[in-house]
Design a protein around this motif. Structure first.
Motif, PDB file in Angstrom:
ATOM      1  N   THR A  40      22.212 -62.533  40.198  1.00  0.00           N
ATOM      2  CA  THR A  40      22.546 -63.708  39.579  1.00  0.00           C
ATOM      3  C   THR A  40      23.923 -63.861  38.796  1.00  0.00           C
ATOM      4  O   THR A  40      24.213 -62.739  38.485  1.00  0.00           O
ATOM      5  CB  THR A  40      21.503 -64.263  38.645  1.00  0.00           C
ATOM      6  OG1 THR A  40      21.809 -65.654  37.967  1.00  0.00           O
ATOM      7  CG2 THR A  40      21.420 -62.958  37.469  1.00  0.00           C
ATOM      8  N   SER A  91      12.653 -72.781  37.906  1.00  0.00           N
ATOM      9  CA  SER A  91      13.705 -72.469  36.793  1.00  0.00           C
ATOM     10  C   SER A  91      12.892 -72.505  35.466  1.00  0.00           C
ATOM     11  O   SER A  91      11.712 -72.935  35.198  1.00  0.00           O
ATOM     12  CB  SER A  91      14.971 -73.378  36.860  1.00  0.00           C
ATOM     13  OG  SER A  91      14.466 -74.888  36.965  1.00  0.00           O
ATOM     14  N   ARG A 115      11.988 -77.486  37.275  1.00  0.00           N
ATOM     15  CA  ARG A 115      13.149 -78.283  36.916  1.00  0.00           C
ATOM     16  C   ARG A 115      12.920 -79.532  36.535  1.00  0.00           C
ATOM     17  O   ARG A 115      13.551 -80.200  35.735  1.00  0.00           O
ATOM     18  CB  ARG A 115      14.230 -78.275  38.264  1.00  0.00           C
ATOM     19  CG  ARG A 115      13.464 -78.777  39.477  1.00  0.00           C
ATOM     20  CD  ARG A 115      14.386 -78.663  40.390  1.00  0.00           C
ATOM     21  NE  ARG A 115      13.806 -79.094  41.979  1.00  0.00           N
ATOM     22  CZ  ARG A 115      14.494 -79.054  42.855  1.00  0.00           C
ATOM     23  NH1 ARG A 115      15.482 -77.963  43.182  1.00  0.00           N
ATOM     24  NH2 ARG A 115      13.910 -79.270  44.167  1.00  0.00           N
ATOM     25  N   TRP A 138      19.023 -70.890  37.110  1.00  0.00           N
ATOM     26  CA  TRP A 138      17.734 -70.066  37.323  1.00  0.00           C
ATOM     27  C   TRP A 138      17.021 -70.181  35.933  1.00  0.00           C
ATOM     28  O   TRP A 138      15.775 -70.546  35.836  1.00  0.00           O
ATOM     29  CB  TRP A 138      17.883 -68.781  38.161  1.00  0.00           C
ATOM     30  CG  TRP A 138      16.694 -68.176  38.125  1.00  0.00           C
ATOM     31  CD1 TRP A 138      15.301 -68.284  38.301  1.00  0.00           C
ATOM     32  CD2 TRP A 138      16.555 -66.610  37.924  1.00  0.00           C
ATOM     33  NE1 TRP A 138      14.555 -67.135  38.293  1.00  0.00           N
ATOM     34  CE2 TRP A 138      15.369 -66.171  38.070  1.00  0.00           C
ATOM     35  CE3 TRP A 138      17.865 -65.645  37.563  1.00  0.00           C
ATOM     36  CZ2 TRP A 138      15.108 -64.850  37.828  1.00  0.00           C
ATOM     37  CZ3 TRP A 138      17.336 -64.213  37.386  1.00  0.00           C
ATOM     38  CH2 TRP A 138      15.855 -63.958  37.515  1.00  0.00           C
ATOM     39  N   THR A 139      18.010 -69.809  35.080  1.00  0.00           N
ATOM     40  CA  THR A 139      17.418 -69.734  33.657  1.00  0.00           C
ATOM     41  C   THR A 139      18.550 -70.480  32.855  1.00  0.00           C
ATOM     42  O   THR A 139      19.912 -70.244  33.040  1.00  0.00           O
ATOM     43  CB  THR A 139      17.247 -68.368  32.981  1.00  0.00           C
ATOM     44  OG1 THR A 139      18.521 -67.584  32.873  1.00  0.00           O
ATOM     45  CG2 THR A 139      16.382 -67.639  34.010  1.00  0.00           C
ATOM     46  N   PHE A 165      19.307 -77.485  38.651  1.00  0.00           N
ATOM     47  CA  PHE A 165      18.375 -76.440  38.431  1.00  0.00           C
ATOM     48  C   PHE A 165      17.489 -76.114  39.863  1.00  0.00           C
ATOM     49  O   PHE A 165      17.302 -77.023  40.631  1.00  0.00           O
ATOM     50  CB  PHE A 165      17.257 -76.771  37.497  1.00  0.00           C
ATOM     51  CG  PHE A 165      17.869 -77.051  36.085  1.00  0.00           C
ATOM     52  CD1 PHE A 165      17.699 -75.870  35.150  1.00  0.00           C
ATOM     53  CD2 PHE A 165      18.736 -78.132  35.509  1.00  0.00           C
ATOM     54  CE1 PHE A 165      18.399 -75.903  33.965  1.00  0.00           C
ATOM     55  CE2 PHE A 165      19.094 -78.210  34.413  1.00  0.00           C
ATOM     56  CZ  PHE A 165      18.857 -77.130  33.355  1.00  0.00           C
TER      57      PHE A 165
END
Length: 591
Positions: free
Chosen positions: A95, A39, A57, A128-129, A35
């Motif tokens: 992304t 995040s 993270r 990131w997610t 991560f």
């Protein structure tokens, strides 16, 4: 050179493989390495049985490691029947977005990961997610498609009850109580009842209106939805492709009737929910329903779902001297049509959507209208500005877009709406400048987060312009500030400069009280205090007490737009089904 789409898919699957492998390791440090430092992980029931969002993270890795042991998530793989992994821009960040499927100890899920190169680690792709969402309980799948009930085709009893007899008996509840009582028959009530129906959970909707759809049908004459048709489908039954972009209220109301019939939902019209008491030992409610004929029915459902919406009890502010006005005084919820006010004079207090629309309706009917502004208001043109938030729904499937909507953590959604608000201000510059010239006070939401977060935090405070703002700028509809009113008098409003604004009608477009007021009225102080605020965010990333277990066992809340109800009814229904089957406890988890 490899195809770019294939490269993305390979990279995404490699991340899933590493993620699944590291979930089984006792030390969360390795998991943390997958991560970005900043995040987000949103879990919707899949691992935690909660709707929760975690940030940073290390916190994410520790929670994942703790929850993975019992949830046993496995078989993470790119979803083959969904949009393929692709480069997109979300909240201003480029992304890779990949939809995936997975399994847990109790069911099957889907989710979205967004991968971004980590410049601090040699551009290694990191999350990131991450969204993990439960889709179905193993062994209790929805009765759809190949799982649909077979009916009487191969086992007819020519002397027994036919389909209509069975439907009437199911709807009457003469010999049983429902497992779930849904209070309110708007989009929230229909959505959760339809979901529960497909999970074979006996559910009754009770609504005080005399006809299904009256919560829309009885509203003011000119009302249409302010977002577009492709966003607003109910579960399982999309609107016909011939429908208009903006749905008129009566068309939607009639669709609600058709939906109830087609989905075979049990619905009692003309039925007032008078309140309930919960029996902790027996695990059920004792509730009273008053029918249209005055008779009362006591029931013992195990669950009560409050689906009365964000707009519950009308807010009638205590305005000094307003009682001195001798004309007609209405709350906006009771306003129906401007035709009765042709040639009359009206004051509309409040500048949200309802206030503007009612003022425009009265003006179009030939009334002389003054709109009174109490506080700064966000204004945006209905096109294109107000539709920017729904851009993803203009392409792809509804299923994918709903998952994308569920996957956005609140902090990133806020960032997105700040960007959209700035874009809207540029698109609407001529309109906004004109409003300011005539003294209209503008607002763009807390920290400029725009109309969506006004709705999510307070249920209103904005206007999608469909022409009223132009009438205000032109002076066709007069504008006054509430702060300039000295008092109300028999014939209207006396201003501080001594002038009188005459009125035959005053409409209070002053919004609605928070839902906790209704909870206190129906269930008493103890339960209201235990549950706490409903709607809005408080200090967290999730809407308070919405779509999830509350501190009061057996009491649930669902509200929001048609899209919110469609998306979140799925997760609410899964929790109720899990409790009914003994998979999930009634108490809120503290994990």
């Amino acid at each position: 050179m490899l195809d770019r789409t294939k490269d993305i898919s390979v990279s995404a699957q490699a991340w899933f493989d590493a993620f699944e492998r590291m979930l089984g390791e006792p030390e969360p440090h390795a998991l943390s390495s997958l991560f970005l430092a900043d995040s987000f992980w949103r879990d919707v029931l899949a691992l935690s049985w909660n709707l929760q969002t975690l940030a940073v993270r290390d916190e994410i890795a520790q929670a994942l490691a703790m929850l993975a042991g019992e949830a046993a998530p496995t078989n993470f793989e790119i979803a083959q029947n969904r949009a393929p992994p692709r480069w997109v821009t979300r909240a201003g960040t480029s992304t890779i977005e990949a939809i995936f499927n997975f399994e847990t100890a109790i069911g099957r899920g889907s989710g979205i990961v967004r991968l971004v190169p980590d410049t601090a680690d040699g551009d290694r792709l990191k999350a990131w997610t991450l969204l993990t969402a439960l889709d179905e309980l193993r062994g209790f799948e929805e009765q759809l498609g190949t799982s649909r009930p077979r009916g009487q085709a191969y086992s007819r009893d020519f002397r027994g009850p036919n389909w209509l007899d069975q439907r009437n008996a199911a709807r009457d509840y003469a010999d049983r109580d429902p497992a779930v009582l849904v209070v309110g028959g708007g989009q929230a009530g229909l959505s959760i009842a339809a979901r529960l129906k497909q999970l074979n959970v006996d559910t009754l909707i009770a609504d005080r209106a005399m006809r299904i759809g009256d919560n829309w049908r009885k509203r003011y004459h000119a009302l249409t939805l302010h977002n577009q048709v492709q966003v607003n489908h109910l579960p399982y039954m999309p609107f016909p492709p011939s429908w208009p972009t903006y749905i008129p209220k009566d068309k939607l109301a009639n669709w609600f009737e058709s939906y109830v019939e087609a989905m075979e939902l049990n619905f009692w019209t003309g039925t007032e929910f008078e309140g309930g008491v919960y029996d902790e030992a027996k695990g059920h409610w004792t509730v009273t329903l008053r029918r249209a004929d005055g008779s009362k029915r006591t029931m013992h459902p195990r669950h009560v779902v409050m689906a009365t919406g964000v707009s519950g009890i009308a807010n009638m502010p205590d305005i000094p001297t307003l009682a001195d006005f001798k004309g007609t005084l209405l709350h906006s919820s009771r306003y129906e049509d401007g035709e009765n006010w042709t040639g009359k004079r009206a004051i509309v207090i409040g500048t949200g959507n309802s206030g503007h629309d009612i003022a425009q309706d009265l003006y179009s009917s030939g009334a002389e209208v003054t709109l009174v502004q109490r506080s700064p208001t966000l204004v945006t043109n209905i096109e294109p500005s107000a539709q920017l938030a729904y851009a993803t729904y203009n392409e792809g499937t509804l299923e994918d877009n709903d998952l994308i909507a569920a996957s956005m953590p609140t902090p990133l959604a806020r960032k997105t709406h700040v960007m959209l608000t700035e874009q809207s201000k540029e698109l609407d510059k001529e309109l906004l400048d004109g409003l300011q010239r005539v003294g209209f006070k503008l607002d763009f939401g807390e920290a400029s987060t725009g109309w969506q977060f006004k709705y999510l935090t307070r249920g209103g405070g904005y206007y999608f312009n469909v022409g009223c703002s132009n009438l205000i700028i032109e002076g066709a509809i007069k504008l006054k500030q509430f702060s300039d009113i000295e008092s109300f008098v028999t014939e209207g409003a006396r201003m501080k400069d001594g002038s009188i604004i005459p009125a035959d009608l005053i409409v209070l477009s002053t919004g609605y009280k928070p839902q906790e007021y209704l909870v206190r009225k129906l269930f008493g102080d103890a339960i209201a205090d235990r549950v706490g605020p409903v709607w809005g965010f408080g200090d967290g990333f999730e809407l308070r007490n919405m779509y999830a277990r509350t501190k009061q066992p057996g009491l649930w809340f669902i509200a929001g737009s048609l899209a919110q109800c469609r998306i979140n009814s799925k997760y609410l229904a899964l929790q109720i089904k899990a409790i009914e089957e003994g998979i999930l406890g009634r108490e809120v988890s503290t994990a």
